[in-house]
Design an enzyme around this catalytic site. Structure first.
Site, PDB file in Angstrom:
ATOM      1  N   ASP A 130      19.091  92.184 -28.594  1.00 17.68           N
ATOM      2  CA  ASP A 130      19.993  92.222 -27.446  1.00 17.68           C
ATOM      3  C   ASP A 130      21.106  91.260 -27.839  1.00 17.68           C
ATOM      4  O   ASP A 130      21.059  90.084 -27.522  1.00 17.68           O
ATOM      5  CB  ASP A 130      19.299  91.780 -26.161  1.00 17.68           C
ATOM      6  CG  ASP A 130      20.232  91.899 -24.959  1.00 17.68           C
ATOM      7  OD1 ASP A 130      19.888  91.363 -23.878  1.00 17.68           O
ATOM      8  OD2 ASP A 130      21.302  92.516 -25.092  1.00 17.68           O
ATOM      9  N   ALA A 133      12.795  89.512 -19.314  1.00 15.93           N
ATOM     10  CA  ALA A 133      12.837  88.050 -19.146  1.00 15.93           C
ATOM     11  C   ALA A 133      13.542  87.456 -20.355  1.00 15.93           C
ATOM     12  O   ALA A 133      13.195  87.771 -21.500  1.00 15.93           O
ATOM     13  CB  ALA A 133      11.428  87.487 -19.021  1.00 15.93           C
ATOM     14  N   VAL A 182      10.591  90.998 -23.282  1.00 18.98           N
ATOM     15  CA  VAL A 182      11.028  89.597 -23.353  1.00 18.98           C
ATOM     16  C   VAL A 182      12.144  89.485 -24.393  1.00 18.98           C
ATOM     17  O   VAL A 182      12.040  90.059 -25.494  1.00 18.98           O
ATOM     18  CB  VAL A 182       9.871  88.658 -23.738  1.00 18.98           C
ATOM     19  CG1 VAL A 182      10.353  87.204 -23.788  1.00 18.98           C
ATOM     20  CG2 VAL A 182       8.727  88.776 -22.720  1.00 18.98           C
ATOM     21  N   LYS A 183      13.208  88.812 -24.019  1.00 20.94           N
ATOM     22  CA  LYS A 183      14.270  88.535 -24.972  1.00 20.94           C
ATOM     23  C   LYS A 183      14.176  87.072 -25.362  1.00 20.94           C
ATOM     24  O   LYS A 183      14.216  86.192 -24.498  1.00 20.94           O
ATOM     25  CB  LYS A 183      15.657  88.806 -24.395  1.00 20.94           C
ATOM     26  CG  LYS A 183      16.759  88.356 -25.346  1.00 20.94           C
ATOM     27  CD  LYS A 183      18.090  88.887 -24.970  1.00 20.94           C
ATOM     28  CE  LYS A 183      18.672  88.198 -23.782  1.00 20.94           C
ATOM     29  NZ  LYS A 183      20.096  88.570 -23.585  1.00 20.94           N
ATOM     30  N   THR A 184      14.087  86.807 -26.666  1.00 19.87           N
ATOM     31  CA  THR A 184      13.976  85.440 -27.146  1.00 19.87           C
ATOM     32  C   THR A 184      14.849  85.279 -28.379  1.00 19.87           C
ATOM     33  O   THR A 184      15.784  86.061 -28.567  1.00 19.87           O
ATOM     34  CB  THR A 184      12.495  85.074 -27.384  1.00 19.87           C
ATOM     35  OG1 THR A 184      12.395  83.651 -27.548  1.00 19.87           O
ATOM     36  CG2 THR A 184      11.918  85.798 -28.595  1.00 19.87           C
TER      37      THR A 184
END
Ligand code: 5RP
Length: 266
Positions: free
Chosen positions: A219, A141, A171-173
């Site tokens: 990422d 996400a 999770v990518k934030t």
């Protein structure tokens, strides 16, 4: 969690270090030919040997990436918007059966918490978790931050926790002050996007601070493929993420590698 899901996750987050350097080149799905991604295949080719995974869209994967690659693929499966429209108005753009056919290691979509379309994107995440789970494909996400949102621990912590609650595997934030709190409150692994291009030293510092505060890696896109020396940059990022190299030493490594690559034209 079934064997297939565990195996795919191990292709994203490397078991030997528990970390990952994901290369993101999916920006064109809403930005078009952004700087550095005019010819995505040419951009990606020299970087792939140094990337743990490649995150991109179905169209670029099929038309620009050699199917003989052994780089695990994380497929961007949300979209339907552009920089000219409402970026939050995303939907799913790839059938899970096609993700299976493309032999991906994971699928990724964005959520827009706090936007007027948050429900649409969050239910889209829940649906993708069901579909990915039924095929043993992990879901990443991406917490998109609308212009009106503050990129702080309170907001990012909320978005990351909601993504985890809805079943995202990763999770990518974005990195922020008090990032440790974001990590502590999120029960699944977090990777950080690099965000807009900054000086290489600053990008390496952000990566170092993020993994020091508990992220499992990055990422990263623009801070690699828009670097003056992308191959040197991803190699320096790898040393930070997988070997905890300090930003100063990593920047020295970047400069050394950049000089060597400039001298040999690689
Ligand atoms: C674009 C994305 C990118 O994958 C993400 O932002 C990582 O790229 P960058 O490091 O350039 O921010 O989700 O929508």
């Amino acid at each position: 969690m079934d064997w297939g899901m565990k195996n795919r996750l191990s292709r994203i987050i490397k078991p030997d270090t528990g970390r990952t350097v994901m290369l993101a080149i999916d920006h064109g799905y809403f930005l078009g030919p952004t700087s550095g991604l005019e010819e995505p295949g040419k951009t990606a080719e020299p970087l792939l040997p140094h990337a743990d995974t490649l995150m991109l869209t179905r169209g670029v994967l099929r038309s620009c990436i050699c199917p003989e690659t052994d780089a695990p693929i994380v497929l961007r499966v949300s979209g339907g918007t552009s920089i000219l429209g409402n970026l939050a108005d995303e939907g799913r753009t790839v059938a899970i059966e096609d993700a299976v056919r493309l032999n991906v290691a994971g699928v990724a979509l964005s959520i827009f918490v706090g936007s007027e379309l948050e429900k649409q994107t969050l239910l889209g995440l829940a649906e993708l978790v069901d579909l990915g789970g039924s095929r043993g494909i992990p879901v990443i996400a991406v917490t998109a931050v609308g212009k009106e949102m503050a990129r702080d621990a309170r907001y990012l912590g909320l978005a990351c926790r909601i993504a985890a609650e809805l079943g995202a595997n990763i999770v990518k934030t974005y990195y922020c002050e008090d990032f440790k709190k974001v990590v502590r409150n999120c029960p699944v692994p977090i990777v950080i996007a690099g965000g807009k291009k900054v000086e290489e030293k600053e990008a390496l510092d952000i990566a170092y601070r993020a993994v020091s505060d508990g992220a499992v890696g990055v990422d990263m896109g623009r801070n690699i493929f828009q670097s003056t020396h992308p191959v040197a940059m991803i190699q320096a990022v790898r040393e930070v993420v997988h070997n905890n190299m300090t930003p100063d030493k990593a920047f020295d490594l970047f400069n050394t590698l950049a000089g060597e690559q400039a001298a040999t034209g690689t």
